[in-house]
Design a protein around this motif. Sequence first.
Motif, PDB file in Angstrom:
ATOM      1  N   LEU A  72      -9.298 -29.641   4.418  1.00 14.97           N
ATOM      2  CA  LEU A  72      -8.048 -30.610   3.954  1.00 14.97           C
ATOM      3  C   LEU A  72      -6.743 -29.582   4.067  1.00 14.97           C
ATOM      4  N   ILE A  73      -6.859 -28.152   3.811  1.00 15.37           N
ATOM      5  CA  ILE A  73      -6.222 -27.097   4.513  1.00 15.37           C
ATOM      6  C   ILE A  73      -5.226 -27.427   5.846  1.00 15.37           C
ATOM      7  N   GLY A  74      -6.584 -27.372   6.875  1.00 12.55           N
ATOM      8  CA  GLY A  74      -6.396 -28.407   8.448  1.00 12.55           C
ATOM      9  C   GLY A  74      -5.155 -29.110   8.256  1.00 12.55           C
ATOM     10  N   ARG A  75      -6.021 -30.628   8.165  1.00 12.81           N
ATOM     11  CA  ARG A  75      -5.703 -31.110   8.304  1.00 12.81           C
ATOM     12  C   ARG A  75      -4.324 -31.521   7.729  1.00 12.81           C
ATOM     13  N   LEU A  76      -3.768 -30.908   6.589  1.00 12.87           N
ATOM     14  CA  LEU A  76      -2.877 -31.058   5.678  1.00 12.87           C
ATOM     15  C   LEU A  76      -1.947 -30.498   6.565  1.00 12.87           C
ATOM     16  N   VAL A 117      -0.610 -28.089  -3.150  1.00 10.57           N
ATOM     17  CA  VAL A 117      -2.806 -28.902  -2.802  1.00 10.57           C
ATOM     18  C   VAL A 117      -2.816 -28.351  -1.801  1.00 10.57           C
ATOM     19  N   ILE A 118      -1.711 -27.934  -0.840  1.00  8.34           N
ATOM     20  CA  ILE A 118      -2.506 -26.656   0.214  1.00  8.34           C
ATOM     21  C   ILE A 118      -2.676 -25.305  -0.424  1.00  8.34           C
ATOM     22  N   SER A 119      -2.066 -24.586  -1.648  1.00  2.86           N
ATOM     23  CA  SER A 119      -2.580 -23.495  -2.382  1.00  2.86           C
ATOM     24  C   SER A 119      -3.333 -23.281  -3.219  1.00  2.86           C
ATOM     25  N   LYS A 120      -3.628 -25.169  -4.027  1.00  2.37           N
ATOM     26  CA  LYS A 120      -4.935 -25.593  -4.874  1.00  2.37           C
ATOM     27  C   LYS A 120      -5.889 -25.182  -4.595  1.00  2.37           C
ATOM     28  N   LEU A 121      -6.167 -25.673  -3.011  1.00  2.00           N
ATOM     29  CA  LEU A 121      -7.022 -25.727  -2.216  1.00  2.00           C
ATOM     30  C   LEU A 121      -7.565 -24.553  -0.613  1.00  2.00           C
ATOM     31  N   TRP A 122      -6.634 -23.294  -0.960  1.00  2.00           N
ATOM     32  CA  TRP A 122      -6.905 -22.182  -1.165  1.00  2.00           C
ATOM     33  C   TRP A 122      -7.578 -21.168  -2.209  1.00  2.00           C
ATOM     34  N   LYS A 123      -6.896 -21.657  -3.265  1.00  4.77           N
ATOM     35  CA  LYS A 123      -8.356 -21.216  -5.046  1.00  4.77           C
ATOM     36  C   LYS A 123      -9.190 -21.554  -4.905  1.00  4.77           C
ATOM     37  N   ASP A 124      -9.451 -22.801  -4.134  1.00  2.24           N
ATOM     38  CA  ASP A 124     -10.877 -23.179  -4.449  1.00  2.24           C
ATOM     39  C   ASP A 124     -11.849 -22.877  -2.985  1.00  2.24           C
ATOM     40  N   ILE A 125     -11.205 -22.230  -2.116  1.00  2.15           N
ATOM     41  CA  ILE A 125     -12.046 -21.244  -1.388  1.00  2.15           C
ATOM     42  C   ILE A 125     -12.570 -20.304  -1.574  1.00  2.15           C
ATOM     43  N   ALA A 126     -11.003 -19.255  -2.819  1.00  4.89           N
ATOM     44  CA  ALA A 126     -11.490 -17.798  -3.364  1.00  4.89           C
ATOM     45  C   ALA A 126     -12.519 -17.930  -4.048  1.00  4.89           C
ATOM     46  N   GLU A 127     -12.620 -19.244  -5.058  1.00 14.89           N
ATOM     47  CA  GLU A 127     -13.296 -19.908  -6.628  1.00 14.89           C
ATOM     48  C   GLU A 127     -14.606 -19.015  -5.351  1.00 14.89           C
ATOM     49  N   GLU A 128     -15.051 -19.963  -4.182  1.00 17.10           N
ATOM     50  CA  GLU A 128     -16.571 -19.505  -3.808  1.00 17.10           C
ATOM     51  C   GLU A 128     -16.910 -19.202  -2.869  1.00 17.10           C
ATOM     52  N   TYR A 129     -16.177 -18.691  -2.284  1.00 16.55           N
ATOM     53  CA  TYR A 129     -16.366 -17.727  -1.622  1.00 16.55           C
ATOM     54  C   TYR A 129     -16.550 -16.161  -1.803  1.00 16.55           C
ATOM     55  N   THR A 148     -10.442 -21.187   8.487  1.00 14.60           N
ATOM     56  CA  THR A 148      -9.327 -21.744   7.772  1.00 14.60           C
ATOM     57  C   THR A 148      -7.920 -21.550   8.036  1.00 14.60           C
ATOM     58  N   ARG A 149      -8.108 -19.942   8.467  1.00 11.13           N
ATOM     59  CA  ARG A 149      -6.912 -18.728   8.407  1.00 11.13           C
ATOM     60  C   ARG A 149      -6.370 -19.333   9.591  1.00 11.13           C
ATOM     61  N   CYS A 150      -7.497 -20.244  10.895  1.00 11.23           N
ATOM     62  CA  CYS A 150      -6.230 -20.251  12.221  1.00 11.23           C
ATOM     63  C   CYS A 150      -4.754 -21.440  12.170  1.00 11.23           C
ATOM     64  N   ALA A 151      -5.191 -22.447  10.547  1.00  9.34           N
ATOM     65  CA  ALA A 151      -4.492 -23.200  10.253  1.00  9.34           C
ATOM     66  C   ALA A 151      -3.394 -22.452  10.055  1.00  9.34           C
ATOM     67  N   ASN A 152      -3.128 -21.385   8.984  1.00 11.51           N
ATOM     68  CA  ASN A 152      -2.149 -20.996   9.869  1.00 11.51           C
ATOM     69  C   ASN A 152      -1.110 -20.327  10.292  1.00 11.51           C
ATOM     70  N   ILE A 153      -2.184 -20.129  12.138  1.00 10.85           N
ATOM     71  CA  ILE A 153      -1.382 -19.179  13.006  1.00 10.85           C
ATOM     72  C   ILE A 153      -0.957 -20.704  14.054  1.00 10.85           C
ATOM     73  N   VAL A 154      -1.652 -21.879  14.007  1.00  9.77           N
ATOM     74  CA  VAL A 154      -1.252 -22.738  14.886  1.00  9.77           C
ATOM     75  C   VAL A 154      -0.777 -23.971  14.316  1.00  9.77           C
ATOM     76  N   TYR A 155      -0.774 -24.013  13.217  1.00  9.14           N
ATOM     77  CA  TYR A 155       0.612 -24.811  12.171  1.00  9.14           C
ATOM     78  C   TYR A 155       1.503 -23.620  11.651  1.00  9.14           C
ATOM     79  N   GLU A 156       2.225 -23.627  11.487  1.00  8.37           N
ATOM     80  CA  GLU A 156       3.332 -22.774  11.267  1.00  8.37           C
ATOM     81  C   GLU A 156       4.528 -23.218  11.267  1.00  8.37           C
TER      82      GLU A 156
END
Length: 182
Positions: A72-76, A117-129, A148-156
């Motif tokens: 979802l992070i990448g798509r959003l 929503v993206i901010s909450k999704l990062w928290k979901d990743i951190a929780e499982e990670y 997932t971090r790549c999304a922050n670079i290619v969608y800036e």
Amino acid sequence: LKKLAQFWLDEARCYSKGQFPTLKKYFIDACVTGGIPKLCASAFVGMGAETATREAFEWIANRSKMVKAASLIGRLQNDICSHKFEQKRNHWPSAVECYTKECGVSEVEAVEFLWKVISKLWKDIAEEYCQKPTQLPSTLTNRLLNLTRCANIVYEKDDDYITHSHLLKDHLNSLFIHPVPL
């Protein structure tokens, strides 16, 4: 890959009929159409049977919380950065269009909502990670985290570096031509 193609075909069929998905349906589909499960599985290939086990591929296929969030992070982020350009090409509606139509809000409000929503999704990743003990080696979860971090670079900001790849030139130069000395 087969599932990804099926979802893209479903999107094309709905689009040709003029159907607009609800945001909930869009999020469900985006867990597949974002491409992260395919990229993640591809990243596991060649890591060796001790690391990339059957359980690792099932973790992707069953779309764990981390896999769903990454998708979802990448798509959003793609939707936020490229929806204006894509709509000029008569494209499938993005999450921005789905939210504005469904909730009757402005584009700016839709984008603000999606960043939350993206901010909450990062928290979901951190929780499982950070969950210990984990059933997967960190080398595998790190692959997904890095994808997932790549999304922050290619969608800036408002730039879609995938569609407008010339914008990646400086990033690629900093990695391969002028790397930071270690």
